[in-house]
Design an enzyme around this catalytic site. Structure first.
Site, mmCIF file in Angstrom:
data_model
loop_
_atom_site.group_PDB
_atom_site.id
_atom_site.type_symbol
_atom_site.label_atom_id
_atom_site.label_comp_id
_atom_site.label_asym_id
_atom_site.label_seq_id
_atom_site.Cartn_x
_atom_site.Cartn_y
_atom_site.Cartn_z
ATOM 1 N N LYS A 22 0.731 -0.908 -0.065
ATOM 2 C CA LYS A 22 -0.177 0.121 0.098
ATOM 3 C C LYS A 22 0.889 1.151 -0.100
ATOM 4 C CE LYS A 22 -1.619 1.491 4.097
ATOM 5 N NZ LYS A 22 -1.241 3.076 4.301
ATOM 6 N N ASN A 23 1.819 1.280 0.830
ATOM 7 C CA ASN A 23 2.822 2.169 0.908
ATOM 8 C C ASN A 23 3.536 2.622 -0.141
ATOM 9 O OD1 ASN A 23 1.322 3.025 3.278
ATOM 10 N ND2 ASN A 23 2.798 2.375 4.601
ATOM 11 N N ARG A 92 -4.256 11.037 4.937
ATOM 12 C CA ARG A 92 -3.354 12.232 4.870
ATOM 13 C C ARG A 92 -2.258 11.990 3.866
ATOM 14 N NH1 ARG A 92 1.352 11.646 6.392
ATOM 15 N NH2 ARG A 92 1.630 13.702 6.845
ATOM 16 N N CYS A 116 -4.390 12.614 13.276
ATOM 17 C CA CYS A 116 -5.077 11.233 13.048
ATOM 18 C C CYS A 116 -4.761 10.694 14.298
ATOM 19 C CB CYS A 116 -4.449 10.473 11.681
ATOM 20 S SG CYS A 116 -3.038 9.649 12.164
ATOM 21 N N ARG A 121 0.905 14.297 12.702
ATOM 22 C CA ARG A 121 1.068 14.215 11.213
ATOM 23 C C ARG A 121 1.043 15.603 10.492
ATOM 24 N NH1 ARG A 121 -0.419 9.002 10.230
ATOM 25 N NH2 ARG A 121 1.132 8.993 8.548
#
Ligand code: EPZ
Length: 418
Positions: A22-23, A92, A116, A121
């Site tokens: 995902k990242n 984000r 969050c 963040r």
């Protein structure tokens, strides 16, 4: 809101395939904004955050064609260089469009992410870096507006602290800047390297990705490319711990074992039998006596903060006292009180969590607070005596594709309740 109902006690046995990261996929999708030509990305995980990013890119002006795990993005022109609050507040990582937009069309209007569950963040380091590349940035009404009418120019950017998406954002801005950009104190995560690989395929000139100094020579134009995303090391690590905590025998396939050295080393110190049949497979044989082993989260190649919550669940079953120190985020122990409600003995003291074990866990009603905390509760439920109901599992759907199906296939008693 979906819930998971889990009955603990089953030792997991079999094989679990790893999805794409995902990242790594999130910045790769944003990188497609840098060119008017099509970019085809493979092994994109079908998780909520990816769908959110795809929606954002379409609003900006991309055409997206999704076929299974392959996403083809084509952005002939930027229609609306904006990332609205409605989307950014849910993810984000939307700030990853900032660099590409300023580089591609000279302007961007991106909502500030706001906090969050795990921390404030901020994206001040993204903003500072863009200013050093010549962007003029001002903030109003919760948005930052960046402008570089005459384009960006290369500069030396030193990050006050290591930031993964900050490094990715600035790398994507620098590929179209005039001249050379040097990023110092850059993040070394595998996901940063994967984005650099994609950018290079698109025509960028980048050296040093994966080290703390990245050099980028700006180019006139970026072209299309085809790229397969690296495997998700956090998903793979989560399932390794699932095998350990249930005393099972699991093979995690399709992963990059080299990305998990820090976790594997800790698991072996804790008495877990982890072997590597080949570069793409890690096998975990649980069932032995677990020993408490301290962990401090650090930037890659240190122990990943994204595996801290999952590791804490495991340490509740280990003999002794484990000191878990979280150095990356200021509030990433939300899972501790939920684990305590299941019977864990955990004391929080600032950045440290002291876990005493072993303590039998019993099923309870618990609430997920953020993506990796949810995974921690699933792991605890797999070993708890009786039934656990986890509420707000939309958090877990952000970063794990159908986790309940993957776990059920290897013997977990888990079902999703709409
Ligand atoms: C990335 O977030 C990951 N997300 C996170 O994974 C991961 O936990 C984190 O890196 C650390 O490894 C994505 O890649 C999409 P940072 P990111 O910027 O880039 C501070 C998950 O579970 N900071 O490396 O947002 C920041 O507050 C998610 O998949 C500033 O102060 O993290 C934090 O304390 C959660 N100013 C520290 O640096 C900035 O401008 C590291 O943050 C940027 C960051």
């Amino acid at each position: 809101m979906d819930k998971f109902v889990i009955t603990g006690g089953a030792a997991l046995r079999g094989e679990i395939p790893t999805n794409g990261s995902k990242n790594a996929a999130l910045p790769a999708l944003a990188a497609a904004l840098l060119t008017a030509e099509p970019v085809t990305l493979k092994r994109i995980p079908r998780v909520r955050d990816i769908r959110t990013m795809q929606r954002l890119l379409v609003d900006i002006g991309s055409q997206a064609e999704v076929e299974g795990e392959t996403v083809c993005l084509h952005t002939p022109q930027i229609v609306c260089p904006e990332a609205p609050y409605e989307l950014v507040k849910t993810m984000r990582a939307s700030s990853l469009v900032l660099g590409p937009l300023v580089a591609r069309c000279g302007r961007a209007r991106v909502s500030l992410p706001g906090g969050c569950a795990i921390g404030g963040r901020p994206i001040n380091l993204h903003i500072l870096g863009l200013e050093q590349l010549g962007a003029r940035i001002h903030q109003s009404h919760g948005y930052i507006e960046a402008e570089a009418r005459d384009g960006l120019r290369g500069a030396v950017v030193h990050f006050d602290r290591i930031t993964v998406t900050g490094t990715e954002d600035l790398m994507m801005a620098a590929v179209l800047a005039k001249g050379e950009t040097i990023l110092r104190n850059a993040a070394r995560e595998p996901e940063v390297v994967d984005v650099a690989d994609l950018l290079t395929k698109m025509g960028a000139q980048i050296e040093g990705a994966g080290t703390s100094t990245i050099r980028i020579q700006g180019v006139e134009k970026m072209g299309g490319a085809e790229h397969t995303i690296i495997p998700d090391r956090i998903e793979a690590g989560t399932f390794l711990i699932a095998g350990a905590i249930t005393g099972g025998d699991l093979a995690i396939t399709g992963c990059n074992a080299g990305h998990l050295d820090a976790l594997v080393s800790k698991l072996q110190q804790a008495g877990v039998d982890v072997t590597q049949p080949d570069g793409g497979t890690l096998r975990v044989l649980g069932g032995g006596k677990l020993r408490s082993v301290d962990v401090t989260t650090e930037e890659y190649p240190g122990f990943a903060t994204d595996l801290q919550a999952q590791y804490m669940a495991l340490m509740t079953q280990a003999e002794g006292i484990a000191m878990i120190t979280e150095t990356i985020f200021e509030n990433r122990f939300m899972h501790a009180q939920e684990l305590a409600r299941m019977g864990a003995n955990i004391r929080i003291d600032g950045k440290q969590a002291i876990v005493a074990g072993p303590h039998e866990l019993t099923g309870a009603g618990v609430i997920a607070s953020d993506l990796r905390a949810s995974a921690s509760l699933v792991l605890a439920a797999l070993v708890a005596r009786g039934e656990t109901v986890i509420d707000r599992v939309y958090h877990i759907d952000r970063g794990y594709e159908r986790i309940e199906a993957k776990l059920a296939r290897v013997g977990a008693k888990i079902r999703r309740v709409e």
